[in-house]
Design an enzyme around this catalytic site. Structure first.
Site, PDB file in Angstrom:
ATOM      1  N   ASP A  85       0.851  -1.194   0.000  1.00  0.00           N
ATOM      2  CA  ASP A  85       0.000   0.000   0.000  1.00  0.00           C
ATOM      3  C   ASP A  85       0.878   1.232   0.000  1.00  0.00           C
ATOM      4  OD1 ASP A  85      -2.239   1.598   0.083  1.00  0.00           O
ATOM      5  OD2 ASP A  85      -2.813   1.105   2.143  1.00  0.00           O
ATOM      6  N   LYS A  86       0.225   2.380  -0.173  1.00  0.00           N
ATOM      7  CA  LYS A  86       0.907   3.672   0.011  1.00  0.00           C
ATOM      8  C   LYS A  86       0.130   4.457   1.051  1.00  0.00           C
ATOM      9  CE  LYS A  86      -2.054   6.641  -1.728  1.00  0.00           C
ATOM     10  NZ  LYS A  86      -2.567   7.910  -1.452  1.00  0.00           N
ATOM     11  N   HIS A  87       0.767   5.465   1.610  1.00  0.00           N
ATOM     12  CA  HIS A  87       0.058   6.368   2.524  1.00  0.00           C
ATOM     13  C   HIS A  87       0.503   7.785   2.206  1.00  0.00           C
ATOM     14  CE1 HIS A  87      -1.975   7.714   6.171  1.00  0.00           C
ATOM     15  NE2 HIS A  87      -0.932   8.510   6.356  1.00  0.00           N
ATOM     16  N   SER A  88      -0.473   8.666   2.095  1.00  0.00           N
ATOM     17  CA  SER A  88      -0.149  10.060   1.772  1.00  0.00           C
ATOM     18  C   SER A  88      -0.346  10.928   3.005  1.00  0.00           C
ATOM     19  CB  SER A  88      -1.075  10.522   0.647  1.00  0.00           C
ATOM     20  OG  SER A  88      -1.111  11.931   0.616  1.00  0.00           O
ATOM     21  N   THR A 125     -10.017  10.064   1.756  1.00  0.00           N
ATOM     22  CA  THR A 125     -10.437   8.988   0.841  1.00  0.00           C
ATOM     23  C   THR A 125     -11.821   8.442   1.206  1.00  0.00           C
ATOM     24  OG1 THR A 125      -8.143   8.475   0.458  1.00  0.00           O
ATOM     25  CG2 THR A 125      -9.705   6.737  -0.062  1.00  0.00           C
ATOM     26  N   ARG A 173      -3.439  14.275  21.596  1.00  0.00           N
ATOM     27  CA  ARG A 173      -2.401  15.132  21.000  1.00  0.00           C
ATOM     28  C   ARG A 173      -3.029  16.294  20.238  1.00  0.00           C
ATOM     29  NH1 ARG A 173       0.025  11.272  17.233  1.00  0.00           N
ATOM     30  NH2 ARG A 173       1.265  13.008  16.491  1.00  0.00           N
ATOM     31  N   SER A 188       2.161   6.727  14.959  1.00  0.00           N
ATOM     32  CA  SER A 188       0.721   6.811  14.698  1.00  0.00           C
ATOM     33  C   SER A 188       0.401   6.287  13.287  1.00  0.00           C
ATOM     34  CB  SER A 188       0.277   8.270  14.849  1.00  0.00           C
ATOM     35  OG  SER A 188      -1.026   8.450  14.402  1.00  0.00           O
ATOM     36  N   LYS A 192      -0.962   1.879  12.222  1.00  0.00           N
ATOM     37  CA  LYS A 192      -2.202   1.557  11.492  1.00  0.00           C
ATOM     38  C   LYS A 192      -1.888   0.774  10.218  1.00  0.00           C
ATOM     39  CE  LYS A 192      -3.189   5.938  12.115  1.00  0.00           C
ATOM     40  NZ  LYS A 192      -3.644   7.269  12.416  1.00  0.00           N
ATOM     41  N   LYS A 193      -0.795   1.123   9.567  1.00  0.00           N
ATOM     42  CA  LYS A 193      -0.419   0.414   8.335  1.00  0.00           C
ATOM     43  C   LYS A 193       0.014  -1.020   8.668  1.00  0.00           C
ATOM     44  CE  LYS A 193      -1.625   3.358   5.579  1.00  0.00           C
ATOM     45  NZ  LYS A 193      -2.635   3.073   4.559  1.00  0.00           N
TER      46      LYS A 193
HETATM   47  N1  URA Z   1      -1.708  11.378  10.764  1.00  0.00           N
HETATM   48  C1  URA Z   1      -1.793  10.347  11.644  1.00  0.00           C
HETATM   49  O1  URA Z   1      -2.415   9.326  11.372  1.00  0.00           O
HETATM   50  N2  URA Z   1      -1.175  10.502  12.835  1.00  0.00           N
HETATM   51  C2  URA Z   1      -0.476  11.604  13.175  1.00  0.00           C
HETATM   52  O2  URA Z   1       0.055  11.650  14.253  1.00  0.00           O
HETATM   53  C3  URA Z   1      -0.392  12.657  12.244  1.00  0.00           C
HETATM   54  C4  URA Z   1      -1.017  12.515  11.042  1.00  0.00           C
END
Ligand code: URA
Length: 445
Positions: A85-88, A125, A173, A188, A192-193
């Site tokens: 996958d990618k994450h932006s 998304t 935060r 963070s 999740k990834k």
């Molecule tokens: N996006 C995230 O998922 N976590 C962060 O801490 C900052 C941006």
């Protein structure tokens, strides 16, 4: 075994000492069980801001946060291809996912994409997917897994049982001025990834006035953290730094961005910034996961996936598997459009001049003005509104070429967005070398 006290962990970080894996695990477990209070999360996060977090601590935090909830496991051999996958980091008109995931699926990869909603001026998304009638962004795990297996990709929202420690920490935060800590951001995002069960990841780090990071050095520092920690955590991670000093796609707005992505999948658009970034990410993703041996091979495979319609077929199948129409690609009318569609032009005094700079964030906020984004969490949004045909940097303003074509619900919304868009552009008499390359740098661990 002796109990590790939460205040002792915070004190140790506050005083600049490195935390052990056991201490980090203990803290994160306490966050998940709610033994750790919001005040303690805030104190811990602020201590991290002042004392920094080593790469080892970042990796420990990432893994502990991943393990705070459900972790998807995939068998790449059974699936028949790598899980990637990618994450932006987000921007305006970033609709890459809808093109990239089907391309990777067409090239033999499997993409279980867990995505988010829009934040401030940037689109999300999941909001974009909700422009598609019937699409279920919160499917059961079985349905999500079946869609990934059968269609090569599926996109869904993050559920409460994915990295729940991150959910709590991020929320705290957000309201205690402690988001901007690279170690915490790294853990963070990557937790999740990792919970999605990825074998490898490419980060798309946006840089420019439409991104959260405007400075190249800062973007490099975050990239280094993400690549190093992701790789140390067992998920090889690379990054592309890409330009966000103007919108990426020619549109911004939920349904409108899906429509543009679909035009690429139908082979109607094969140039431009969105196309270029998507192709670069597909090549990097594919090379990293072993789908392609060289960039040339990757480029050919991406072109073939689009030209042959294979990526489009994967798109249609995945949309249908998630509850959307069976024929979305050939029948874009499923996506609703706004009633008012009108161009907005530059002030007459600027006609004949060249667009030298655009405050991209303001363009994203124009979409929010139209109702296409949120000003507070949980707010309903209008999926039909937005803008298309942005004037590009270096283009000449005149009475025929609009700054954008606005899709609005009401005349008043149109007027508000038009004023913001006009105010976002700066024009000069001479053309300036303003638009740099859209793919700026490739970084690895
Ligand atoms: N996006 C995230 O998922 N976590 C962060 O801490 C900052 C941006």
């Amino acid at each position: 075994m002796e109990t590790i006290l939460i205040p002792e962990i915070i004190r140790k970080k506050r005083d600049g000492h490195a935390l052990s894996s056991a201490e980090i695990q203990r803290f994160v477990e306490g966050v998940t069980s709610e033994e750790v209070t919001d005040a303690q999360i805030a104190a811990f996060s602020m201590a991290c801001i002042f004392q920094d977090v080593s790469f080892q601590e970042r990796t420990d935090l990432t893994l502990a946060m991943r393990d705070s909830g459900r972790v998807l496991r995939w068998d790449a051999q059974l699936l028949g291809g790598p899980v990637l996958d990618k994450h932006s980091t987000g921007g305006v008109g970033d609709t890459v996912s809808f093109v990239l995931a089907p391309i990777l699926a067409a090239c033999g990869g499997f993409v279980p994409m867990i995505a988010g909603r829009g934040l401030a001026h940037t689109g999300g998304t999941i909001d974009k997917l909700e422009a598609i009638p019937g699409y279920n962004t919160a499917p059961s795990e079985d349905r999500f897994r079946a869609a990934v297996r059968d269609c090569g990709f599926a996109i869904a929202g993050q559920t409460a049982d994915f990295a729940p420690a991150d959910r709590r920490m991020y929320a705290t935060r957000d309201v205690t001025a402690t988001v901007e800590q690279y170690g915490l951001i790294t853990a963070s995002i990557l937790s999740k990834k990792l919970a999605a069960g990825l074998g490898s990841l490419v980060m798309d780090i946006k840089v420019g006035n439409g991104a959260f990071m405007t400075d190249l050095h800062v973007a490099r520092e975050l990239s280094d953290s993400l690549c190093t920690v992701g790789t140390q955590a067992g998920m090889p991670t690379e990054a592309l730094l890409t330009d966000m000093s103007q919108p990426l796609a020619n549109s911004a707005g939920n349904g409108l961005e899906v429509l543009e992505a679909m035009a690429i999948l139908r082979g109607e658009i094969s140039t431009g910034r969105l196309y270029e970034v998507t192709k670069a990410l597909a090549i990097r993703n594919g090379r990293q996961a072993g789908l392609f041996q060289t960039d040339q091979e990757g480029a050919k495979a991406v072109d073939r996936a689009l030209a042959s319609g294979t990526a489009g077929e994967h798109f249609n199948r995945s949309i249908a598997a998630m509850g959307g129409p069976m024929d979305l690609l050939s029948n874009p009318h499923h996506i609703h459009v706004a009633p008012i569609v009108k161009p907005v032009y530059a002030e007459e005094a600027d006609w004949g001049k060249y667009a030298a700079e655009v405050q991209t964030r303001q363009l994203g906020l124009a979409v929010v003005d139209l109702g296409g984004g949120r000003t507070r969490a949980g707010q309903d949004i209008d999926h039909a509104v937005g803008c298309v045909d942005w004037m590009r940097l270096g283009a000449k303003a005149n009475r025929e070429t609009p700054l954008a074509v606005v899709h609005a619900r009401t005349e008043a919304d149109f007027a508000r967005a038009a004023a913001r868009i006009r105010g976002a552009f700066r024009f000069t008499e001479e053309t300036e070398e303003t638009a740099g390359p859209v793919v700026i740098e490739h970084l690895t661990a």
